[in-house]
Design a protein around this motif. Structure first.
Motif, PDB file in Angstrom:
ATOM      1  N   THR A 165      39.273 -39.132  49.633  1.00 28.69           N
ATOM      2  CA  THR A 165      40.511 -39.490  49.383  1.00 28.69           C
ATOM      3  C   THR A 165      40.973 -39.074  48.106  1.00 28.69           C
ATOM      4  O   THR A 165      40.158 -39.224  47.092  1.00 28.69           O
ATOM      5  CB  THR A 165      40.533 -41.130  49.308  1.00 28.69           C
ATOM      6  OG1 THR A 165      40.268 -41.558  51.000  1.00 28.69           O
ATOM      7  CG2 THR A 165      42.069 -41.627  49.027  1.00 28.69           C
ATOM      8  N   ARG A 183      42.753 -29.596  50.409  1.00 29.86           N
ATOM      9  CA  ARG A 183      42.782 -29.602  52.105  1.00 29.86           C
ATOM     10  C   ARG A 183      41.659 -28.704  52.406  1.00 29.86           C
ATOM     11  O   ARG A 183      40.941 -28.812  53.162  1.00 29.86           O
ATOM     12  CB  ARG A 183      44.277 -29.216  52.496  1.00 29.86           C
ATOM     13  CG  ARG A 183      44.275 -28.752  54.022  1.00 29.86           C
ATOM     14  CD  ARG A 183      43.668 -29.955  54.912  1.00 29.86           C
ATOM     15  NE  ARG A 183      44.611 -30.935  55.042  1.00 29.86           N
ATOM     16  CZ  ARG A 183      44.223 -31.976  55.413  1.00 29.86           C
ATOM     17  NH1 ARG A 183      43.088 -32.292  55.614  1.00 29.86           N
ATOM     18  NH2 ARG A 183      45.342 -33.187  55.448  1.00 29.86           N
ATOM     19  N   GLU A 188      39.896 -35.684  53.703  1.00 31.11           N
ATOM     20  CA  GLU A 188      40.792 -36.444  54.717  1.00 31.11           C
ATOM     21  C   GLU A 188      42.068 -37.107  54.268  1.00 31.11           C
ATOM     22  O   GLU A 188      42.683 -36.737  55.199  1.00 31.11           O
ATOM     23  CB  GLU A 188      39.704 -37.726  55.147  1.00 31.11           C
ATOM     24  CG  GLU A 188      39.974 -38.224  56.715  1.00 31.11           C
ATOM     25  CD  GLU A 188      39.048 -39.248  56.831  1.00 31.11           C
ATOM     26  OE1 GLU A 188      37.870 -38.960  56.909  1.00 31.11           O
ATOM     27  OE2 GLU A 188      39.403 -40.220  57.266  1.00 31.11           O
ATOM     28  N   ARG A 189      42.287 -37.597  53.254  1.00 28.76           N
ATOM     29  CA  ARG A 189      43.476 -38.183  52.801  1.00 28.76           C
ATOM     30  C   ARG A 189      43.880 -37.796  51.600  1.00 28.76           C
ATOM     31  O   ARG A 189      43.205 -37.774  50.542  1.00 28.76           O
ATOM     32  CB  ARG A 189      43.313 -39.657  52.663  1.00 28.76           C
ATOM     33  CG  ARG A 189      44.537 -40.400  52.745  1.00 28.76           C
ATOM     34  CD  ARG A 189      44.437 -42.008  52.813  1.00 28.76           C
ATOM     35  NE  ARG A 189      45.761 -42.632  53.140  1.00 28.76           N
ATOM     36  CZ  ARG A 189      45.770 -43.986  52.990  1.00 28.76           C
ATOM     37  NH1 ARG A 189      44.809 -44.673  52.962  1.00 28.76           N
ATOM     38  NH2 ARG A 189      46.988 -44.207  53.155  1.00 28.76           N
ATOM     39  N   ILE A 191      47.055 -37.842  49.092  1.00 30.02           N
ATOM     40  CA  ILE A 191      48.198 -38.765  48.639  1.00 30.02           C
ATOM     41  C   ILE A 191      48.787 -38.022  47.420  1.00 30.02           C
ATOM     42  O   ILE A 191      48.149 -37.930  46.517  1.00 30.02           O
ATOM     43  CB  ILE A 191      47.956 -40.199  48.239  1.00 30.02           C
ATOM     44  CG1 ILE A 191      47.105 -40.564  49.229  1.00 30.02           C
ATOM     45  CG2 ILE A 191      49.267 -40.718  47.900  1.00 30.02           C
ATOM     46  CD1 ILE A 191      46.343 -42.080  48.938  1.00 30.02           C
ATOM     47  N   THR A 209      48.671 -35.991  53.348  1.00 32.36           N
ATOM     48  CA  THR A 209      48.836 -36.820  54.330  1.00 32.36           C
ATOM     49  C   THR A 209      49.651 -37.985  54.028  1.00 32.36           C
ATOM     50  O   THR A 209      50.294 -38.527  55.181  1.00 32.36           O
ATOM     51  CB  THR A 209      47.601 -37.312  54.885  1.00 32.36           C
ATOM     52  OG1 THR A 209      47.038 -38.207  53.707  1.00 32.36           O
ATOM     53  CG2 THR A 209      46.521 -36.519  55.323  1.00 32.36           C
ATOM     54  N   ASP A 210      49.970 -38.303  52.711  1.00 33.74           N
ATOM     55  CA  ASP A 210      51.010 -39.417  52.427  1.00 33.74           C
ATOM     56  C   ASP A 210      51.571 -38.867  51.100  1.00 33.74           C
ATOM     57  O   ASP A 210      51.148 -38.111  50.345  1.00 33.74           O
ATOM     58  CB  ASP A 210      50.157 -40.608  52.056  1.00 33.74           C
ATOM     59  CG  ASP A 210      49.176 -41.108  53.049  1.00 33.74           C
ATOM     60  OD1 ASP A 210      49.833 -42.027  53.828  1.00 33.74           O
ATOM     61  OD2 ASP A 210      48.103 -40.620  53.242  1.00 33.74           O
ATOM     62  N   THR A 227      44.973 -48.265  49.592  1.00 32.74           N
ATOM     63  CA  THR A 227      43.465 -47.756  49.735  1.00 32.74           C
ATOM     64  C   THR A 227      42.751 -49.079  49.752  1.00 32.74           C
ATOM     65  O   THR A 227      41.685 -49.156  48.949  1.00 32.74           O
ATOM     66  CB  THR A 227      42.992 -46.807  48.530  1.00 32.74           C
ATOM     67  OG1 THR A 227      43.424 -47.610  47.100  1.00 32.74           O
ATOM     68  CG2 THR A 227      43.840 -45.622  48.667  1.00 32.74           C
TER      69      THR A 227
END
Lengths: 339, 339
Positions: A165, A183, A188-189, A191, A209-210, A227
């Protein structure tokens, strides 16, 4: 030739200067395929760094070698090359450990917002391609020289891994490319903190992703909420202000890592605060030379398109307009074409 | 019972206090096998940390469980236990990632310079041995609780590996045990900065290959000279003062790591200086709980003797003399026997 000189805050001129020439046997002269303006060029432009004498601007570059000094061995006239904004010999102990940006002979590139430029320490700094790339590749290759390399280093310094993350603070070109890097590294995540629509859109396309539009305490609270109150294990700080660093520290979990690649301006850290936060910190000018061969390959294979951060293209002669557009945040990053 | 209370700088008293009792169902009460004085106890003793009310001193401990709360599952009366100076539940996300010293329920141990002590969060904090250790093992087991665990974390945070060159700044008990830890981790060269003969002798016995007696700029120059101008890839800062941190930063190579485990007092870091040094930084209170089972095993197997840092032994009733001896640097570390 005509080239870009900054005389004072807000005062960028395209004016006649001496042609670059070989000064040391380890130099090369390149003809720029294109050049660009860096977010860090805005520090002196905005008066946040001193300008003691007229500055020959430009440290991001790719182009064709036109001349080399007598000791240059690894590149030759006619080759297309990309180099790091940090000039390095690539042989000293710091270079050999992968920190070419702390090379014992380190210099910083300058004078690349021009049709021709001198590259000192050519053997240790430049990487040549096997073939001349298509014109369409030029913006992407140019981006490798600094912004992509710096975003990549930020993600590496933040210890991004498969499944991580990641929070990226800063939606300038470096922050956006840190998203791309995260990436590519398998996060995976991801922000991205951004409140500008065009920038957050590009962040999403690069793999975010966010998107978190809040800043300061609200931004920190939002990310902790997202989170489960834990924070992120990897945070990239790609601005260099006190506010950005506080935000980065506020969203990083204990034992997590902050890669900070914005040159700190007015940032002071309290030792005891840092201690109890228990976060890993690694910053510095990016050792782009370490990543160059890999990143150039990824570009040439079409796996990444870092040049998408250029959202304004101007002829070099209009460089002053390019600075203005970036200063006013009308452009993420300005590409300058060389006739 | 009688226990140790600090009323003000330099004012440590062995006086009557309430017996500790179970306050929460997750508590345990232990009978101390021995206890000791920590270098960090000297911060308030010297007036460098505020004393707002009388402080029940002591956070390093090992002993026998005498009572447990109704929810305690992993230890039982009669067992010998060692615990971390940081109390943790060992189940929260920070604990699970190995940073129990940033546990969401973290508390710091207190009141252990006493015959009996209450240990909150007993399940997440204490580790029991299979058998009752011999008396000769007690000083070594006691050292695991903080000083060894902290020195170990310092070396881990400084990324010490097989073959590393390590500098340890600080020749207190934590610094000396960071030397021992670095040796256990396979460091090839361990440079201890020390100018006190008994301490540098112990550093050598723990594995230091070189002793540097110079300090400040001279000390930095000496170590750079010893490392071909490169610096060390791993540096442990085990003091907490500005001077010690500057020394650590001065001897760490770019890309190297500084593990700082002295609680910083009056340490302020300039962001831009930190950036251009390009050193990894990780500090914080040591997550001793992560290392406890391994370190207790090493002690019980006779592989390490961390209790050798105790060079003064006094009965608990003379605790005030123990503080004085450490304050005047007549003792590295004082062991207090419990009748």
């Amino acid at each position: 030739m005509y080239a870009t000189v900054m005389h004072g805050p807000g005062d960028v001129r395209y004016e006649q200067v001496d042609d670059p020439k070989i000064l040391k046997p380890t130099d090369a002269i390149i003809q720029l395929s294109a050049t660009c303006i860096c977010g860090s060029d805005l520090w002196p432009y905005r008066g946040a760094s001193p300008i003691e004498q007229p500055m020959h601007m430009g440290h991001e570059y790719c182009g064709v070698v036109v001349e080399v000094g007598s000791e240059v061995r690894t590149v030759r006239p006619g080759q297309f090359v990309v180099g790091s904004f940090c000039l390095s010999d690539n042989t000293c102990p710091h270079c050999r450990s992968g920190f070419q940006s702390s090379c014992r002979q380190r210099e910083f590139m300058s004078g690349a917002q021009a049709p021709y430029a001198r590259v000192p320490l050519a053997d240790g700094t430049l990487v040549a391609t096997e073939e001349m790339p298509d014109d369409a590749m030029i913006p992407h290759m140019l981006a490798v020289s600094d912004v992509l390399g710096t975003g990549w280093y930020g993600a590496w310094a933040a210890d991004v891994r498969e499944g991580s993350t990641v929070v990226v603070v800063g939606d300038g070109a470096v922050g956006l490319l840190a998203v791309l890097a995260a990436r590519q590294m398998g996060a995976e995540r991801i922000i991205a903190m951004s409140r500008h629509e065009t920038r957050s859109q590009l962040a999403r396309e690069f793999g975010a992703t966010d998107i978190v539009t809040e800043r300061g305490e609200d931004g920190i609270a939002r990310i902790l909420d997202m989170t489960d109150g834990i924070g992120a294990e990897s945070v990239v700080e790609a601005v260099g202000t006190k506010e950005a660093m506080q935000q980065a520290m506020g969203v990083c979990r204990p034992g997590g890592a902050i890669g900070y690649v914005g040159v700190p301006h007015g940032v002071t850290l309290d030792g005891q605060d840092l201690f109890f936060r228990q976060q890993r910190m690694l910053g510095g000018p990016a050792p782009v030379r370490r990543f160059l061969p890999d990143l150039m390959d990824r570009v040439l294979q079409g796996r990444i398109q870092p040049g998408r951060v250029f959202d304004l293209t101007l002829p070099l002669a209009q460089v002053a307009d390019g600075y203005k557009a970036m200063d006013e945040r009308r452009a993420i990053k300005t590409l300058l074409t060389v006739a």
